[in-house]
Motif scaffolding. Structure first.
Motif, PDB file in Angstrom:
ATOM      1  N   HIS A 100       0.826  -1.201   0.000  1.00  0.00           N
ATOM      2  CA  HIS A 100       0.000   0.000   0.000  1.00  0.00           C
ATOM      3  C   HIS A 100       0.870   1.265   0.000  1.00  0.00           C
ATOM      4  CE1 HIS A 100      -3.807   2.022   0.580  1.00  0.00           C
ATOM      5  NE2 HIS A 100      -3.162   2.837   1.398  1.00  0.00           N
ATOM      6  N   SER A 101       1.858   1.293   0.915  1.00  0.00           N
ATOM      7  CA  SER A 101       2.765   2.457   0.979  1.00  0.00           C
ATOM      8  C   SER A 101       3.550   2.573  -0.317  1.00  0.00           C
ATOM      9  CB  SER A 101       3.776   2.311   2.110  1.00  0.00           C
ATOM     10  OG  SER A 101       3.193   1.743   3.240  1.00  0.00           O
ATOM     11  N   SER A 160       1.430   4.137  -3.188  1.00  0.00           N
ATOM     12  CA  SER A 160       1.240   5.587  -3.150  1.00  0.00           C
ATOM     13  C   SER A 160       2.511   6.300  -3.605  1.00  0.00           C
ATOM     14  CB  SER A 160       0.803   6.047  -1.753  1.00  0.00           C
ATOM     15  OG  SER A 160       1.863   5.885  -0.853  1.00  0.00           O
ATOM     16  N   ASP A 180       2.783   6.046  -7.402  1.00  0.00           N
ATOM     17  CA  ASP A 180       1.916   7.032  -8.051  1.00  0.00           C
ATOM     18  C   ASP A 180       2.481   8.439  -7.954  1.00  0.00           C
ATOM     19  OD1 ASP A 180      -0.009   5.555  -9.288  1.00  0.00           O
ATOM     20  OD2 ASP A 180      -1.278   5.386  -7.500  1.00  0.00           O
ATOM     21  N   ASP A 181       3.120   8.741  -6.831  1.00  0.00           N
ATOM     22  CA  ASP A 181       3.672  10.082  -6.658  1.00  0.00           C
ATOM     23  C   ASP A 181       4.850  10.316  -7.602  1.00  0.00           C
ATOM     24  OD1 ASP A 181       3.386  12.514  -5.418  1.00  0.00           O
ATOM     25  OD2 ASP A 181       4.820  12.060  -3.823  1.00  0.00           O
ATOM     26  N   ARG A 217       0.529  11.943   6.973  1.00  0.00           N
ATOM     27  CA  ARG A 217       0.913  11.454   5.650  1.00  0.00           C
ATOM     28  C   ARG A 217       2.324  11.948   5.316  1.00  0.00           C
ATOM     29  NH1 ARG A 217      -0.318  13.029   0.081  1.00  0.00           N
ATOM     30  NH2 ARG A 217      -1.417  14.877   0.794  1.00  0.00           N
TER      31      ARG A 217
END
Ligand code: ATP
Ligand code: MG
Length: 639
Positions: A154-155, A158, A161-162, A255
């Motif tokens: 999950h981490s 993200s 995607d960044d 975050r």
């Protein structure tokens, strides 16, 4: 090269003053510590506050300064020393060998379609190929984004995607405490979860876990290394302000933020810190126990020591395996002169037999630097007395890339003070500001630790892909002033030493008294039975907030019965009463086996607080050991 001012001509205070008053002159001198392919035209462009651009027009390269530059004088000296107590491997690469491996890796990366400015995500354990990958990206001007190898899908998704990487470099597995941690499944899941898909994946196969290859996408490192064995890849000269890498903060307070860093400013800042703060010399060995997934690993496992011509130890393993002497055995074996670790590692050692500290010859060590979390006085004393070497606390952030507060023994042998990381480093115009009025505070007044911009070289350029978030997050919290907030709460004594009292959010308001959780933690830690503790403020209808303490004992048997736990709780409260007054006394002292921490070893106080208040703790992707949080739920009855 210009001469660089040093100890013979200056005190730390003078050095610091000059860095602020004659910013350009000061950094022009420091810039002489690295190689420039093309000299810069301008030291600083601060025409668009708070964005600072350093060494405009200058062309340089991090890989050149870390590796190629030393080939003429140090080709056959050690550069990278890989030690894995997980796989029982130990291998030394000279600068010449490191250079060859980095060039091969650069050729491989280029063959997979990566060009200057493209992102490469590195999701790897602590193995030499991870260092090759970072340096190879730097060599060709690709932007690396290292994601800590312990993170799950999950981490990872993200961050994929960044960064929208063209290439991901990974390995079959890591290993922790002798247990294989397979990466490939997590990686495939991460890629599946992400909306941005990398064109290629490069896999290093350590032979630890099964590897299923996705045809057309996944490539084998060993095969490509053979193919590019004799390749030549020249350094790509980059303008100083091009992007070298992006990296996420630890996510202790929410975050994680994507920090973007430049090339020239970072190289100069690291070179200067190696000289003035860490005092490392070419040919010596530097040992940093962090991980390449964190900023400490970027600055002081890979780039800083190599730029200084030092050998750097890349250590895969725990501080207590095969035994609690392993770190000191490595210090002895490789005659380490500068060491860097974290208070959390020292607290792990504190639970072991202290005689491990003296079984090896650690006299080569000039100093042990510690950073990442507040270094409480009992822990600092324990390690400094046990080891008999100077312990130097240093305070900084992912955002700054190098220390904000410490002592700079390369400039002046300023004495250290237990509990204080030290004084503002050159380049940082540091202030303590009142969080509501923005007013500058004087000695012995508590306030927000803030930096008046421009931030010095090496600090973040912006939040990756989000200038607005950069300004809004860091420069908009202090009223009436353009100042960078560290979101840490601190105090300065009359002699200029700073003390960090906790995160600004961790300030507890008990019946009108403002207390940093750190102050209470420090007091609890002084109890001889305590190994470490976390204090959080919990909403209370009567007092506004009360402090709750979670304590890990050196010997958990001491609170094994309800009676002994109660007696110890009373004992600890009495210590706080005596040192800080009854107002700071925690409402409860709970005993736990471990504290919930980030993967980088920072206590997740905000998460503990949410649990204590019966709230949803929110995003838990950065947590290391979820069972520690379960225990907090258990002891507080908040299940
Ligand atoms: P996030 O910003 O995502 O919440 P984080 O702040 O924990 O995460 P890092 O950049 O890794 O991410 O950590 C920097 C913070 O660590 C500092 O702001 C400070 O709170 C703490 N810290 C680091 N070194 C020290 C030190 N020597 N003494 C006290 N605190 C320290
Ligand atoms: Mg932070």
């Amino acid at each position: 090269m210009t001469a660089v001012a040093n100890s013979s001509s200056s005190t730390l205070a003078d050095f610091h003053r000059r860095s602020i008053e004659d910013r350009e002159g000061f950094w022009r001198e420091q810039a002489g510590l690295i190689d420039w392919h093309r000299p810069f035209d301008q030291v600083l462009d601060y025409s668009k506050p708070p964005f600072a651009r350093w060494f405009l027009g200058g062309e340089t390269n991090l890989c050149h300064n870390a590796v190629d530059r030393h080939l003429s004088t140090q080709a056959n000296q050690p550069a990278l020393i890989f030690v894995s107590t997980e796989t029982d491997q130990e291998r030394t690469y000279t600068f010449a060998q490191l250079h060859r491996e980095v060039v091969r890796m650069a050729a491989i990366i280029q063959s997979l379609g990566v060009v200057r400015g493209d992102r490469v995500l590195i999701y790897m354990p602590m193995i030499p190929e991870a260092a090759f990958a970072m340096l190879a990206c730097a060599r060709i001007g690709a932007i690396h984004s290292v994601v800590f190898g312990g993170f799950a899908s999950h981490s990872l998704a993200s961050r994929i995607d960044d960064a929208s990487p063209k290439l991901i470099i990974s390995a079959d597995a890591g290993s922790r405490g002798g247990k294989v941690v397979p990466y490939k499944g997590l990686l495939d899941e991460g890629i599946a979860l992400a909306s941005s898909k990398p064109a290629a994946v490069l896999m290093v196969n350590r032979g630890l876990a099964p590897l299923e290859r996705v045809p057309g996408r996944d490539h084998d490192y060993a095969a490509l290394r053979e193919r590019f064995f004799e390749a030549e890849v020249p350094v790509t000269w980059l303008e100083s302000n091009e992007v070298s890498y992006t990296l996420y903060t630890s996510g202790t307070t929410g975050r994680p933020k994507g920090v973007q860093r430049d090339v020239g400013g970072y190289a100069v800042a690291l070179a200067a810190s190696m000289r003035h703060i860490f005092c490392g010399n070419p040919g010596e060995t530097y040992f940093c126990t962090s991980d390449i997934g964190w900023v400490v690993g970027h600055s002081y496992i890979i780039y800083g020591p190599l730029i200084a011509g030092m050998a750097t130890i890349l250590y895969e393993g725990l501080p207590i395996r095969p035994d609690a002497g392993i770190l000191w055995r490595l210090v002895e074996k490789y005659r380490v002169t500068v060491m860097f670790s974290a208070p959390t590692a020292v607290r792990v050692l504190k639970k072991q037999d202290p005689s491990w500290l003296t079984r090896y010859d650690t006299r080569s060590l000039r100093a042990l630097f510690l950073a990442g979390e507040p270094l409480d006085e009992p822990t600092a004393r324990w390690i400094s007395e046990g080891l008999g070497r100077p312990i130097l606390d240093n305070y900084w952030q992912t955002e700054t890339g190098w220390p904000i507060l410490t002592v700079a023994h390369g400039i002046e042998k300023t004495p250290t003070r237990f509990g204080s990381p030290g004084m503002p480093m050159y380049g940082y115009d540091l202030k303590l500001l009142h969080e509501q009025t923005g007013e500058e505070l004087g000695a012995n007044e508590k306030g927000v630790v803030a930096i008046v911009p421009p931030l010095p070289p090496g600090c973040m350029q912006t939040v990756w892909g989000d200038d607005v978030r950069f300004v809004n997050t860091y420069f908009s919290s202090i009223p009436g002033k353009l100042a960078y907030s560290t979101f840490d709460w601190g105090i300065r004594d009359a002699d200029g030493y700073y003390f960090i009292l906790g995160r600004t959010d961790d300030v507890i308001n008990v019946a009108g008294h403002r207390l940093g959780t750190r102050e209470i933690e420090e007091s609890i830690s002084s109890h001889p039975a305590v190994a470490e503790c976390a204090v959080v403020g919990v909403a209370d209808t009567l007092k506004g907030q009360v402090a709750m303490a979670f304590t890990v004992l050196k010997d958990s048997g001491m609170a094994s019965s309800p009676e002994s736990a109660m007696a110890l709780e009373g004992d600890i409260m009495a210590v706080v009463d005596r040192q800080l007054g009854a107002v700071a006394r925690p409402a409860r002292v709970f005993f736990v086996n471990g504290l919930p921490k980030t993967r980088s070893g920072k206590v997740l106080r905000r998460t503990i607080q949410a649990v204590c208040e019966g709230r949803d703790p929110g995003d838990l992707t950065t947590i290391d050991d979820p069972s520690a949080l379960e225990q907090v739920r258990g002891v507080t009855g908040k299940r």
